[in-house]
Motif scaffolding. Structure first.
Motif, PDB file in Angstrom:
ATOM      1  N   GLN A 209       0.825  -1.206   0.000  1.00  0.00           N
ATOM      2  CA  GLN A 209       0.000   0.000   0.000  1.00  0.00           C
ATOM      3  C   GLN A 209       0.863   1.263   0.000  1.00  0.00           C
ATOM      4  OE1 GLN A 209      -2.487  -1.543   3.442  1.00  0.00           O
ATOM      5  NE2 GLN A 209      -4.045  -0.357   2.367  1.00  0.00           N
ATOM      6  N   ALA A 210       1.999   1.185   0.678  1.00  0.00           N
ATOM      7  CA  ALA A 210       2.865   2.362   0.774  1.00  0.00           C
ATOM      8  C   ALA A 210       3.733   2.570  -0.463  1.00  0.00           C
ATOM      9  CB  ALA A 210       3.760   2.244   2.012  1.00  0.00           C
ATOM     10  N   THR A 211       4.158   1.466  -1.101  1.00  0.00           N
ATOM     11  CA  THR A 211       5.143   1.576  -2.184  1.00  0.00           C
ATOM     12  C   THR A 211       4.593   1.232  -3.565  1.00  0.00           C
ATOM     13  OG1 THR A 211       5.902  -0.714  -1.966  1.00  0.00           O
ATOM     14  CG2 THR A 211       6.962   0.944  -0.561  1.00  0.00           C
ATOM     15  N   GLY A 212       3.443   0.551  -3.594  1.00  0.00           N
ATOM     16  CA  GLY A 212       2.878   0.143  -4.878  1.00  0.00           C
ATOM     17  C   GLY A 212       3.383  -1.197  -5.373  1.00  0.00           C
ATOM     18  N   HIS A 213       4.135  -1.907  -4.541  1.00  0.00           N
ATOM     19  CA  HIS A 213       4.636  -3.223  -4.951  1.00  0.00           C
ATOM     20  C   HIS A 213       5.059  -4.022  -3.720  1.00  0.00           C
ATOM     21  CE1 HIS A 213       8.803  -1.978  -4.099  1.00  0.00           C
ATOM     22  NE2 HIS A 213       8.455  -0.813  -4.630  1.00  0.00           N
ATOM     23  N   LEU A 214       5.320  -5.310  -3.904  1.00  0.00           N
ATOM     24  CA  LEU A 214       5.810  -6.167  -2.830  1.00  0.00           C
ATOM     25  C   LEU A 214       7.341  -6.145  -2.807  1.00  0.00           C
ATOM     26  CD1 LEU A 214       3.466  -9.254  -3.325  1.00  0.00           C
ATOM     27  CD2 LEU A 214       3.387  -7.616  -1.429  1.00  0.00           C
ATOM     28  N   PRO A 215       7.936  -6.420  -1.652  1.00  0.00           N
ATOM     29  CA  PRO A 215       9.398  -6.470  -1.598  1.00  0.00           C
ATOM     30  C   PRO A 215       9.937  -7.786  -2.164  1.00  0.00           C
ATOM     31  CG  PRO A 215       8.500  -7.014   0.551  1.00  0.00           C
ATOM     32  CD  PRO A 215       7.328  -6.621  -0.316  1.00  0.00           C
ATOM     33  N   CYS A 216      11.183  -7.754  -2.592  1.00  0.00           N
ATOM     34  CA  CYS A 216      11.882  -8.972  -3.003  1.00  0.00           C
ATOM     35  C   CYS A 216      12.337  -9.738  -1.750  1.00  0.00           C
ATOM     36  CB  CYS A 216      13.105  -8.623  -3.843  1.00  0.00           C
ATOM     37  SG  CYS A 216      12.735  -8.040  -5.511  1.00  0.00           S
TER      38      CYS A 216
ATOM     39  N   GLN B 220      21.494  -8.876   5.355  1.00  0.00           N
ATOM     40  CA  GLN B 220      21.131  -8.376   6.685  1.00  0.00           C
ATOM     41  C   GLN B 220      19.654  -8.000   6.791  1.00  0.00           C
ATOM     42  OE1 GLN B 220      22.970  -8.164   9.725  1.00  0.00           O
ATOM     43  NE2 GLN B 220      24.116  -9.672   8.516  1.00  0.00           N
ATOM     44  N   GLY B 221      18.806  -8.812   6.205  1.00  0.00           N
ATOM     45  CA  GLY B 221      17.366  -8.616   6.341  1.00  0.00           C
ATOM     46  C   GLY B 221      16.761  -7.630   5.375  1.00  0.00           C
ATOM     47  N   TYR B 222      17.541  -7.123   4.423  1.00  0.00           N
ATOM     48  CA  TYR B 222      17.011  -6.210   3.408  1.00  0.00           C
ATOM     49  C   TYR B 222      16.737  -6.985   2.116  1.00  0.00           C
ATOM     50  CZ  TYR B 222      18.159  -2.187   6.297  1.00  0.00           C
ATOM     51  OH  TYR B 222      18.204  -1.250   7.325  1.00  0.00           O
ATOM     52  N   GLU B 223      15.729  -6.512   1.381  1.00  0.00           N
ATOM     53  CA  GLU B 223      15.416  -7.143   0.107  1.00  0.00           C
ATOM     54  C   GLU B 223      16.581  -6.978  -0.871  1.00  0.00           C
ATOM     55  OE1 GLU B 223      12.297  -5.281  -2.051  1.00  0.00           O
ATOM     56  OE2 GLU B 223      12.961  -3.254  -1.599  1.00  0.00           O
ATOM     57  N   VAL B 224      16.652  -7.905  -1.822  1.00  0.00           N
ATOM     58  CA  VAL B 224      17.693  -7.857  -2.849  1.00  0.00           C
ATOM     59  C   VAL B 224      17.049  -7.985  -4.226  1.00  0.00           C
ATOM     60  CG1 VAL B 224      19.787  -8.949  -3.730  1.00  0.00           C
ATOM     61  CG2 VAL B 224      19.343  -8.940  -1.264  1.00  0.00           C
ATOM     62  N   PRO B 225      17.218  -6.935  -5.082  1.00  0.00           N
ATOM     63  CA  PRO B 225      17.954  -5.689  -4.827  1.00  0.00           C
ATOM     64  C   PRO B 225      17.095  -4.707  -4.043  1.00  0.00           C
ATOM     65  CG  PRO B 225      17.032  -5.630  -7.018  1.00  0.00           C
ATOM     66  CD  PRO B 225      16.712  -6.994  -6.473  1.00  0.00           C
ATOM     67  N   LEU B 226      17.729  -3.726  -3.438  1.00  0.00           N
ATOM     68  CA  LEU B 226      16.985  -2.682  -2.738  1.00  0.00           C
ATOM     69  C   LEU B 226      16.088  -1.945  -3.720  1.00  0.00           C
ATOM     70  CD1 LEU B 226      19.759  -1.188  -0.413  1.00  0.00           C
ATOM     71  CD2 LEU B 226      17.733  -2.480   0.293  1.00  0.00           C
TER      72      LEU B 226
END
Length: 263
Positions: free
Chosen positions: A71-78, A85-91
């Motif tokens: 809802q905030a970004t318009g897409h799902l994270p990878c 370290q817990g971040y999606e790839v790619p950012l």
């Protein structure tokens, strides 16, 4: 012949010393042991049930975080990987490096116990797995539809979500077998815990979710990229204790419309 009380006592022998015999002590110890073993089993079962309850509650929280992120970004994270370290790839999402990986807990801003790789741990101290459907969109240079704002718009503009390159959830490892129940076949993303037996899983249903060991992210086993089928079936302590939650494309659509991201 004893004729007096004193003599009678003398004939019968001296009074016994107070206390338990060895046989009596053994019986008491056996009873105590039985009671303690029953108590330990009850405590162990209560702890196991508590972990399952905690995992399900955490998965629901994760599900809401994924909808909120969309809802905030318009897409799902990878998915995250073992070195991010817990971040999606790619950012920033887009064309994800991996179909299957780990929950991007840092990207989602969730709080919880993490391991040395920054991956969110379930109640059994194993990282939560996360997969995103690899369906591509023609309007965004082949990037994945559900991790691209333009891709998501394209998916929902078409009205019908194609089943190709979408995640499918069934009641057994072979979704195409006779009698197999397909719970969902147009799943954009799924999150799951491998349960208590995450290190020793052996049933075909659990191997379907966790991977057979031929594909690795660092030292972690994951599913092969081409395998988009998952299993959700009757809980069994020995054969299937995985906990799963998957996103509905239609709830995702409604959430994004409500947030003004669609149409």
């Amino acid at each position: 012949m004893c004729t007096t009380v004193t003599k009678l006592r003398s004939c019968r022998g001296a009074p016994r010393d107070a206390g338990f015999s060895l046989i009596e002590l053994a019986i008491v110890m056996m009873i105590v042991g039985t009671l303690m073993s029953g108590l330990l089993v009850a405590v162990s079962q209560s702890m196991a049930n508590g972990r399952i309850t905690d995992a399900r509650a955490q998965l629901r929280e994760i599900e809401e975080a994924l909808y909120g992120y969309a809802q905030a970004t318009g897409h799902l994270p990878c998915p995250a990987n073992n070195g991010s370290q817990g971040y999606e790839v790619p950012l920033g999402s887009g064309d994800c490096i991996n179909t299957h990986g780990f929950l991007p807990v840092s990207t989602l801003g969730l709080v919880g116990a993490v391991n040395g790789d920054g991956l969110l741990l379930d109640p059994w101290q194993n990282p939560y797995r996360y997969s995103v459907a690899p369906q591509e969109c023609s309007a965004c240079s082949g990037d994945r539809s559900f991790t691209s704002p333009s891709g998501l718009k394209e998916v929902f503009d078409e009205g019908t979500i194609a089943a190709a390159d979408m995640i499918r959830v069934c009641d057994r490892s072979n979704c195409d077998a006779a009698g197999a129940v397909v719970h969902a076949e147009t799943v954009p993303a799924i999150v799951y815990s491998m349960g208590a037996n995450w290190a020793t899983y052996a049933s075909s249903d659990e191997v379907k979710n966790a991977g057979d060991g031929t594909t690795l992210l660092g030292s972690y086993r994951i599913k092969s990229a081409a395998d988009l089928d998952f299993v959700s079936t009757t809980y069994s302590e020995d054969n299937f204790d995985d906990q799963l939650v998957w996103l509905s494309p239609y709830i995702l659509f409604n959430r994004m419309v409500a947030a003004g991201k669609l149409p």
